[in-house]
Design a protein around this motif. Sequence first.
Motif, short mmCIF file in Angstrom:
data_model
loop_
_atom_site.label_atom_id
_atom_site.label_comp_id
_atom_site.label_asym_id
_atom_site.label_seq_id
_atom_site.Cartn_x
_atom_site.Cartn_y
_atom_site.Cartn_z
N ARG A 1 0.83 -1.21 0.00
CA ARG A 1 0.00 0.00 0.00
C ARG A 1 0.86 1.26 0.00
O ARG A 1 0.60 2.22 -0.72
CB ARG A 1 -0.88 0.01 1.25
N VAL A 2 1.88 1.27 0.84
CA VAL A 2 2.69 2.47 1.02
C VAL A 2 3.45 2.81 -0.25
O VAL A 2 3.47 3.98 -0.68
CB VAL A 2 3.65 2.29 2.21
N PHE A 3 4.07 1.82 -0.89
CA PHE A 3 4.85 2.13 -2.10
C PHE A 3 3.94 2.51 -3.26
O PHE A 3 4.24 3.45 -4.01
CB PHE A 3 5.73 0.93 -2.48
N VAL A 4 2.83 1.79 -3.43
CA VAL A 4 1.88 2.16 -4.47
C VAL A 4 1.42 3.60 -4.28
O VAL A 4 1.32 4.38 -5.23
CB VAL A 4 0.68 1.19 -4.48
N ASN A 5 1.17 3.97 -3.04
CA ASN A 5 0.71 5.33 -2.75
C ASN A 5 1.79 6.37 -3.03
O ASN A 5 1.51 7.46 -3.53
CB ASN A 5 0.26 5.41 -1.29
N GLN A 6 3.04 6.05 -2.71
CA GLN A 6 4.14 6.97 -3.01
C GLN A 6 4.24 7.22 -4.51
O GLN A 6 4.37 8.37 -4.96
CB GLN A 6 5.46 6.41 -2.49
N LEU A 7 4.18 6.15 -5.30
CA LEU A 7 4.29 6.32 -6.75
C LEU A 7 3.06 7.00 -7.32
O LEU A 7 3.16 7.80 -8.26
CB LEU A 7 4.51 4.97 -7.43
N TRP A 8 1.90 6.69 -6.79
CA TRP A 8 0.68 7.37 -7.24
C TRP A 8 0.85 8.89 -7.08
O TRP A 8 0.48 9.67 -7.97
CB TRP A 8 -0.53 6.87 -6.46
N ALA A 9 1.39 9.31 -5.97
CA ALA A 9 1.59 10.74 -5.73
C ALA A 9 2.53 11.36 -6.75
O ALA A 9 2.35 12.52 -7.17
CB ALA A 9 2.12 10.97 -4.32
N LEU A 10 3.55 10.62 -7.18
CA LEU A 10 4.48 11.15 -8.18
C LEU A 10 3.79 11.39 -9.52
O LEU A 10 4.11 12.35 -10.22
CB LEU A 10 5.64 10.17 -8.40
N PHE A 11 2.85 10.53 -9.87
CA PHE A 11 2.24 10.60 -11.20
C PHE A 11 0.91 11.34 -11.22
O PHE A 11 0.50 11.83 -12.27
CB PHE A 11 2.06 9.19 -11.77
N PHE A 12 0.24 11.44 -10.08
CA PHE A 12 -1.08 12.07 -10.05
C PHE A 12 -1.13 13.32 -9.17
O PHE A 12 -2.20 13.93 -9.05
CB PHE A 12 -2.13 11.07 -9.60
N GLY A 13 -0.02 13.68 -8.56
CA GLY A 13 0.03 14.95 -7.83
C GLY A 13 -0.21 14.85 -6.35
O GLY A 13 0.22 15.71 -5.59
N ASN A 14 -0.90 13.81 -5.91
CA ASN A 14 -1.14 13.61 -4.48
C ASN A 14 -1.45 12.15 -4.26
O ASN A 14 -1.87 11.44 -5.17
CB ASN A 14 -2.30 14.48 -3.99
N GLY A 15 -1.21 11.68 -3.05
CA GLY A 15 -1.46 10.29 -2.76
C GLY A 15 -2.94 10.00 -2.59
O GLY A 15 -3.73 10.88 -2.23
#
Length: 770
Positions: free
Chosen positions: A472-486
Amino acid sequence: MAVWAIGSVVFLLATCDTATETGGTTAGLPDVVDYNFHIRPILSDKCFACHGPDNNTREAGLRLDTKEGAYQALSENPGMYAIVPGKPEESAVYHRLVTDDETYRMPPVSSNLTLTDREINLITRWIEQGAEYKPHWAFTPPVKAEVPQDDGNGWARNEIDRFVLQRMKSEGLKPNPVAEKHHLLRRVSLDITGLPPSPAQIERFLADDSPEAYEKMVDELLASDAYGERMALHWLDVARYADSYGYQDDDIRTQWPWRDWVIHAFNENMPYDRFITWQLAGDLLPDASKEQILATAFNRNHKITEEGGVIDEEYRVAYTIDKTNTYSKGILGITMECAQCHDHKYDPFSQKNYYSLFAFFNNTLENGLEGLVNSGPSKTPRLTITQDDLNGILNFINKWDDQEQVSVSVMGERDEVRPTFLLDRGVYDAPKERVFPGTPESVLDFDSTRYAPNRLGLAQWTFSKDNPLTARVFVNQLWALFFGNGLVSTIADFGNQGTLPTHPELLDWMAVDFQENGWDIKRLVKQFVMSATYRQSSQITDQHRKRDPDNRYYARAARIRLPAEMIRDQVLASSGLLNRTIGGPSIKPYQPDGIWEITSPGRGALAHYVQDHGDALYRRGIYVFFKVTLPPPSMLIFDSSNRDMCEVTRQRTNTPLQALVMLNDPTVLEGARVFAGELLAEQADASPDTWIQTAFKRILCRDATEGELEVLQQYYEEEQQRFRQDSGEADKFLQVGEAPLREDIPAVEYAALMAVIHAIYNLEEATTRV
C-alpha cells in the motif's frame, strides 16, 4: 479528555431526546457509520492525546482507542460506562460531549478542541448502531476488491479508471476530455524520464495517428536510461542521500556508487521486494555479492559526526535511531519515531515496540565516532570498489579518472549480538528493560519460527503476504508522483493521524495486484500512465473549483510544479547543453560566491566551494553535489529535500525567490544563450518568428498561439532596439556561462533572441507539468 462521575446530571440528561441535546440533525449522515472512516478520525484528533495508547498521558484510566477500554466500567465510577453499545443515553462519553456545563464538557475548554454538531451526531449514531470497533484500516491486509462494472461509455481504459469513475460519479463529477497530444507527450515524458521529449520524439508522436501511438511512446520512455534517474530521485529523498556527512564539521563522503546502483536497479526493473531486501540486508544474504553489499549503503546515508568531544555511544545510538525511523517512515509509512521517548499518543505502538524494531539495526559494526581528523570519505564498515569490480559485477558504476578505487559506507553484522534495551525517554545512557528484535503486533506479529531475528528476517517480514503496509505504502508513493497527491494524502503516515484514503478499494486492489505480479515497478508505472485518469486534460472548470478544488477525485489531471532537479534538466535538455552521462561522482555547478563560507561550516574538501567546469556543468540535477549543511541553494528554493532525514514527499511552495532564480540563475541564462546561438547558426535565413516558434515548441512541446507569438515577437523587437542603443549591454548579457560563445553571430540579434528564450523559460507553463 478526562471522564469521571457526573452523578445525577447523567441520569437527568439520559431522559432527554438526543436530537434536541445536540441541537443538530441526522440529515446528511451516512446510513451506516463506520468506525474507521467516520469515528476514529474524530477520536484521534480530539480524544486520543488523553485517552489513547500512551499510558503516561492517559487521564482517568480511560482508553477510547480500544473497545475493551471504552466498554469497561469507569475506574472512578464503577456504575458508569464510557460507551454502552446501542445506548447513547447511558454512555458517559455522549453526555460529556453535549453538556452545556463547561466544567464537564469534553474535550475540556483548556484543550482548545471542540467537536462540531456533525461530529457529535456521528458519534451518537455510531453508538446507537452498536459502537462497533474495527482494526485500523491500514493495519489489516489489503483485499483485492471486485472491479466496478464498466459503465459502457468507453471512457475507462483499465481497472484504475473503473474505480476512479465510480467515485467521480458519486461526487457528481465527470471526467475531463483527453489532453491534447502535445500536452500528454510532455507530461508522460517528464513523469517517466524527468526530461522533456526530444524534437524527434515530438514530431514522431504528433505525426502518428495510430491507436498504438501513445503506448509505443510509453514503452520507449520506460526503456530509456533516463527512467532510472527519474525514479531514483524519489528514492534518494527517502534514503536521505547526500555527498557530505552533515553536522558542524561537514566533510565529503563517497556514497555516490550506491546512487548509481539505485539508478541501475530501476533501469533493470528490479522487483520492489528484492530492491528493498538488498538495501536492508544485502550483506546477510548467503554468499553476498559486492552488489548486494553495496545496496546496504541505504542504511548508512544518515548524518555522521566528525566533531571532537562527542560520546561514541551517544552517536552510535543516534545513527541506529535514524535507520529505524527511515525504515518505518519510508517503507512502512508509519510514525514509529513518535514512540522513541514514550508510547505513541495516537497509534498502537508502544515504546517497547520501538526499541524492538530498533534492535534489528542495533547489531551493526558501525561506530559512533571514527577518528577526529581526515577519517576519510567512508566509515567502518566500508566496501572498497576496485577497477576489477567496475569491469565486472559493478559495471553499472560510472568509471572515474582521478582515483583507482573508492569506498562506500555499508552495513556489516557483529558476530556477538549486542543487547538492546528500552531507553528511558530515548536517552542513550538510560537503559531499562532488555528487548529483542520484533515488530508492532498491531501491524503484524514477527514470527520468530519463520524469520531470523536480524535485518534479513525483518526484510522477509516486510514482504510477507500478510503485511498490510508495504505494498500500500509504495503504491501510494508512486501514485503521488504521477497524479500529484497520494490516495492517502499523508504519504508518510498511514496511522490514526493520517488521512483516510479517498479510494480505499482502488488502493487495496493496486496493492494486491502489485504483489501478485512480482512487485513489478515498471508494470505499475505503465498501469498509471496508460489509464484514462492519467490522460485527462488539466483544464479546470467552475464545477471543479466548486466540487473538488483539491482534485481528490481525479476528474482532471493535476498541474504539478516540476521538482527542482527537473527544472534544471528542462533547461539543459531543451537548450542542447545536457550531458547525458549516467552516474559517477557528483558535480558542483554555478553557485553564488561565498555561500558555503558564510553560512555553512565545513572542513577538508568542503571548506570552500570549488566549481566544476566543462561538461560536468551540464549534468542532470540528480548529480548536483548535495552538502547536508547547505543544500544547493537554487534547488532548495524550489523545495528540494534537505536530505538530513527521510522524506517521502516534497512540499510545493510559490515564492518570489523562485522567480528570481529563473531570472538570474546562470544555468538558465546560459541555456537561453546557447539555444539562441544554435537557432541563429542553423536557421540563419529564417525569420525571427521561426526562431521563436522553434524555441517555444522545443521548450513547451507545442506551437505558440498567434497571440503568444505576437507578444514574443514584440519583445524581440524591443530587446533588439535596447541592445542597438547600447551594444555593450548586449556583449555583457552574452557573457554568462562557460559554454563557448559563437563569435560569428551579430551580438544584437544574439542577445535579443537569448532574451526571448529566457522569457519562455520563465513562463509558468515551462516549470509546470500540465
